[in-house]
Design an enzyme around this catalytic site. Structure first.
Site: not given
Lengths: 272, 272
Positions: A34, A145
């Site tokens: 993140h 991802k």
């Protein structure tokens, strides 16, 4: 950085925001993956919005929405450190009405990650569309991802002609290659060592493809050799639009692996 | 006025449009009802976009998409006369991909107009969301005549937090009260006279409600008395969010009538 707890606060701020807007939607429990998204957004936009919202509609009945990790204070610190301008943290009941216009993901949302979680991606697209409506981003950042999620969001933006640039962001890895994930902490020392074989198998696949091997069956076998002993849930080969393929198309192929370590399910993929 | 025939042209124009944007989506065959929408948009915005697109996904199998009236040249003239800035007329195959993220209207899309056309409103919301994505309007104009459609569009905008002001526009009527409709030309002289009873029944309902009559059963009976001899498909009472109601709520009630004249189906309603 300002924390916005209500929809009305966000709408007021957004109305008065000029210039480019970068947006990073998250479910919190922020990790290095993140952080890389937020930093990228920071470097490319005048204003950066991050959202933290554990979206109930993407959890299926029986999936433990309540057990999803919440780390509010740490997350706020991380967003501050990454120099986000606004962190949006709404209450679930304000994001939904009793009756809703729904979003229905296409058939390719029912393979791979969607196979065991029918309807999961409907909920993902629904909340992303809501968050896009609220933040009206110029650029929105998503990790590679969750490749299938990324692909479906790209399709939604294309289908609804949203004037939003979706920015796919590279997978962040540990020094030894393991993809960063909040689930890695659940691994025992042995499992942590074994988990390395996932990224190893993907590198092997990339190297075979670079040597002009096209046949996914051949590549898959070599990958499974590398991952011998692991509980592999799937190895899959898709194009960038998530159609399954039989031949490698350089520049348009994603290879995905999911392996299980007791209850921990690790995802990884490589774009070639 | 400029006619835009491709999505790319529209996107290019929209990117360079500053100030407020008014948008009037239509399926063409423009009549006085549409004209009133375009004129209203013109009076309230810096730039006005009109679209003409006979959307295939809101027609059900067996409904005659091909027979839908097309009056391209007359429509262009009308939009010019109403001083629209841009008229968007895309080809159907450019608006859709082989596989699409879909929109699913809520349960209230399956009553009244949706009852005999299951899925119709899914297609309406889908194309409106696409057109909103393309035109990014400040204000979008819809007729109150298609009240259920209007209500569902308002709900979609609310659910997805779209920064668009939906402007409901009053029904345009002939001097004697008949709601304007492209279908009125199909009526025989006798039918045209009988059709007047529809609006008459609605005025009767409004007058009863003004005299504090709350019971929809009582009002419905009086309306059917007025419409005696007509083939009435339904008389319905809903609130502004299209929940069926048993008691009139002044300021939050729509009364709807549909009546059939051979194959011609006439809709009308009144907001009280």
């Amino acid at each position: 950085m300002k924390v916005l707890k209500t929809i009305e606060e966000l709408q007021e701020v957004r109305k008065n925001t000029k210039g480019s807007v970068g947006f990073v939607p998250t479910m919190g429990a922020l990790h290095d993956g993140h952080i890389s998204l937020i930093k990228k957004a920071r470097s490319e936009n005048d204003t950066v919005f991050v959202s933290i919202f554990v979206n109930p509609t993407q959890f299926l009945p029986g999936e433990d929405l309540e057990a999803y990790p919440r780390k509010e204070q740490a997350d706020i610190k991380i967003c501050e450190m990454c120099k986000a301008d606004y962190l949006f943290m709404p209450q679930a009941d304000t994001m939904y009405s009793p009756e809703e216009v729904l979003v229905k993901a296409p058939n390719k949302s029912y393979i791979l990650e969607g196979k065991t979680r029918p309807g999961h991606f409907d909920g993902v697209l629904q909340v992303v569309l809501k968050l896009f409506g609220l933040t009206q981003p110029t650029n929105a950042y998503f990790g590679k991802k969750d490749a299938q999620q990324l692909s479906l969001i790209q399709q939604m933006v294309k289908n609804f002609f949203l004037p939003i640039n979706i920015v796919p962001c590279d997978i962040v890895r540990e020094n030894d290659g393991l993809a960063k994930s909040s689930r890695n902490v659940y691994l025992s020392t042995t499992q942590r060592k074994d988990a390395l074989l996932i990224s190893k198998s993907l590198y092997k696949a990339a190297s075979l493809a670079a040597k002009k091997e096209k046949d996914v069956k051949v590549i898959k076998d070599k990958m499974l050799e590398v991952m011998q002993g692991l509980d592999v849930e799937y190895v899959a080969f898709v194009d960038r639009e998530f159609n399954e393929i039989k031949q490698i198309q350089l520049g348009n192929t994603i290879i995905l692996v999911v392996a299980r370590f007791d209850k921990t399910r690790l995802l990884d993929n490589i774009w070639i």
